[in-house]
Design a protein around this motif. Structure first.
Motif, PDB file in Angstrom:
ATOM      1  N   PHE A  88       6.233   2.604   3.082  1.00 31.01           N
ATOM      2  CA  PHE A  88       6.163   1.467   2.174  1.00 31.01           C
ATOM      3  C   PHE A  88       7.200   1.578   1.063  1.00 31.01           C
ATOM      4  O   PHE A  88       7.863   0.608   0.705  1.00 31.01           O
ATOM      5  CB  PHE A  88       4.769   1.368   1.561  1.00 31.01           C
ATOM      6  CG  PHE A  88       4.567   0.144   0.717  1.00 31.01           C
ATOM      7  CD1 PHE A  88       4.076  -1.025   1.267  1.00 31.01           C
ATOM      8  CD2 PHE A  88       4.884   0.149  -0.641  1.00 31.01           C
ATOM      9  CE1 PHE A  88       3.905  -2.166   0.493  1.00 31.01           C
ATOM     10  CE2 PHE A  88       4.718  -0.979  -1.419  1.00 31.01           C
ATOM     11  CZ  PHE A  88       4.228  -2.143  -0.854  1.00 31.01           C
ATOM     12  N   THR A 131      -0.631  -0.512   2.358  1.00 31.07           N
ATOM     13  CA  THR A 131      -0.068  -1.786   1.904  1.00 31.07           C
ATOM     14  C   THR A 131      -0.998  -2.468   0.911  1.00 31.07           C
ATOM     15  O   THR A 131      -0.557  -2.951  -0.144  1.00 31.07           O
ATOM     16  CB  THR A 131       0.163  -2.717   3.108  1.00 31.07           C
ATOM     17  OG1 THR A 131       1.039  -2.071   4.028  1.00 31.07           O
ATOM     18  CG2 THR A 131       0.801  -4.021   2.670  1.00 31.07           C
ATOM     19  N   GLU A 165       3.670  -6.533   6.207  1.00 34.40           N
ATOM     20  CA  GLU A 165       4.115  -5.232   5.724  1.00 34.40           C
ATOM     21  C   GLU A 165       3.399  -4.099   6.460  1.00 34.40           C
ATOM     22  O   GLU A 165       3.998  -3.056   6.736  1.00 34.40           O
ATOM     23  CB  GLU A 165       3.845  -5.141   4.220  1.00 34.40           C
ATOM     24  CG  GLU A 165       4.388  -3.885   3.569  1.00 34.40           C
ATOM     25  CD  GLU A 165       5.908  -3.787   3.615  1.00 34.40           C
ATOM     26  OE1 GLU A 165       6.426  -2.707   3.309  1.00 34.40           O
ATOM     27  OE2 GLU A 165       6.580  -4.785   3.956  1.00 34.40           O
ATOM     28  N   SER A 166       2.130  -4.292   6.805  1.00 38.05           N
ATOM     29  CA  SER A 166       1.393  -3.285   7.584  1.00 38.05           C
ATOM     30  C   SER A 166       2.049  -3.071   8.937  1.00 38.05           C
ATOM     31  O   SER A 166       2.175  -1.928   9.406  1.00 38.05           O
ATOM     32  CB  SER A 166      -0.062  -3.722   7.772  1.00 38.05           C
ATOM     33  OG  SER A 166      -0.726  -3.863   6.535  1.00 38.05           O
TER      34      SER A 166
END
Length: 382
Positions: free
Chosen positions: A178, A358, A15-16
């Motif tokens: 995000f 994240t 996700e980062s």
């Protein structure tokens, strides 16, 4: 992506990376816009300082042609192979070989108090070049450089504020990415320059002040009781600062994401990291190492392409360079290093804020369950 369950290590890394890719160019623009005033003023001050140094050097050299050699001997005689200097002696063996040779010649030429003798000769030259000031050579140089130094300090201050503003913008970008919201660059810049920057400054000041007062009192009282207890309390204070750094790791992103005050964001970070200290350390070390490697892969070719040439230092050490040539080469080298820093920082700016955002949302999910957001923006607006 809003996680319906907590993320594991792979999920946090993945996700980062996704956030970094989505906010990449905007983060670079935020960095350049926020830090540009500081860089401009800093360079103006540096240029003025270089010009002043050239004028002083020319004036001293007109009185005595040995001035460049005396300045070189004064600088080289003060180099000590301790601390961080040791890290460079293997990287630049030829340079340190010249330094050793010059230091040996200085020892032979001035067997007693070499630096004092050299400085005395420079003072005599300054008395002739700047009559009837009665100032030492060091005082003359500082006096001539004062204007450039003040401008440079102003540039450093603006650059520090710009970095805080950029940090607030990166957090905002990472949080929006995000949450899969729009990332309007104008709105983000306006918010970070009018609110986030000052809130982050207040937050950092509050943390530093409270830690300084608390740890200072503890170490001071312990030192009064016993020197041994004072030494132990000093090392204990270092451990406490590391612990506090981990617990407060998310206070900045919490401040921007939740638009809370500095103290509320500090409390938020403490609450999110409660009871999971070692998990935070472990994931941060693994992800931090990964981010560092990715950044190095991006930055290394750039550093090789724009690499400051230090061969002029070798010529200066050998005594084959005038003060004007020395300062000209110094100016170019600093420009090259500055260019490497600006470009590499712009290219890698978003990586660590993306990881913090994240991880922050992962901790929130673990504490509060699945997250919902009232602002369902989905359009990629500029």
């Amino acid at each position: 992506m809003i996680p319906s369950r907590p993320l594991d290590l792979g999920g946090i890394l993945g996700e980062s990376i996704r956030i970094s890719k989505r906010a990449y160019w905007r983060a670079a623009v935020v960095f350049l816009i926020c830090c540009a005033p500081g860089f401009v003023v800093l360079n103006l001050g540096f240029d003025q300082t270089i010009v002043a140094l050239q004028n002083v050097g020319q004036k001293l050299t007109s009185v005595s042609p040995e001035t460049p050699a005396l300045l070189r001997d004064y600088v080289v005689s003060g180099i000590d192979r301790k601390g961080i200097i040791r890290l460079y002696q293997f990287t630049y063996p030829e340079l340190f070989g010249i330094i050793d040779t010059v230091q040996m010649k200085i020892t032979v030429k001035y067997p007693d108090s070499a630096r004092a003798v050299i400085l005395s000769r420079l003072d005599s030259i300054a008395d002739v070049a700047y009559p009837p000031s009665g100032k030492s050579a060091e005082e003359v140089i500082i006096s001539e450089l004062s204007g450039g130094i003040l401008i440079s300090l102003g540039g450093v201050f603006l650059l520090a504020l710009g970095m805080l503003a950029a940090l607030g913008g990166w957090y905002d970008l990472a949080c929006r990415a995000f949450e899969e919201r729009a990332m309007p660059l104008g709105r983000i810049l306006g918010s970070t320059l009018t609110w986030s920057m000052w809130m982050l400054l207040a937050q950092i000041a509050a943390i530093i002040l409270s830690m300084f007062i608390a740890l200072g009192i503890i170490v001071g009282v312990a030192s009064v009781i016993s020197p041994v207890l004072g030494a132990l309390s000093f090392f204990a204070s270092i451990v406490c600062m590391i612990y506090a750094g981990v617990r407060l790791m998310f206070c900045g992103v919490a401040l921007v994401s939740e638009e809370s005050g500095p103290i509320a964001a500090i409390k938020r970070s403490l609450a999110l990291t409660q009871g999971i200290f070692w998990r935070v350390i472990g994931i941060s070390l693994i992800c931090g190492t990964t981010i560092y490697i990715i950044s190095a892969i991006i930055q290394t070719p750039l550093s090789m392409a724009i690499n400051g040439d230090i061969r002029w230092l070798l010529e200066f050490g050998r005594g084959n360079m005038s003060i004007s040539q020395l300062l000209g080469n110094l100016k170019q080298t600093i420009r090259d290093l500055e260019l490497v820093y600006i470009i590499s920082s712009a290219l890698t700016a978003i990586f660590f804020p993306a990881f913090l955002a994240t991880f922050y949302y992962d901790l929130r999910t673990r504490k509060e369950g699945p997250l919902e957001y009232p602002e369902p923006e989905r359009v990629e607006s500029v």
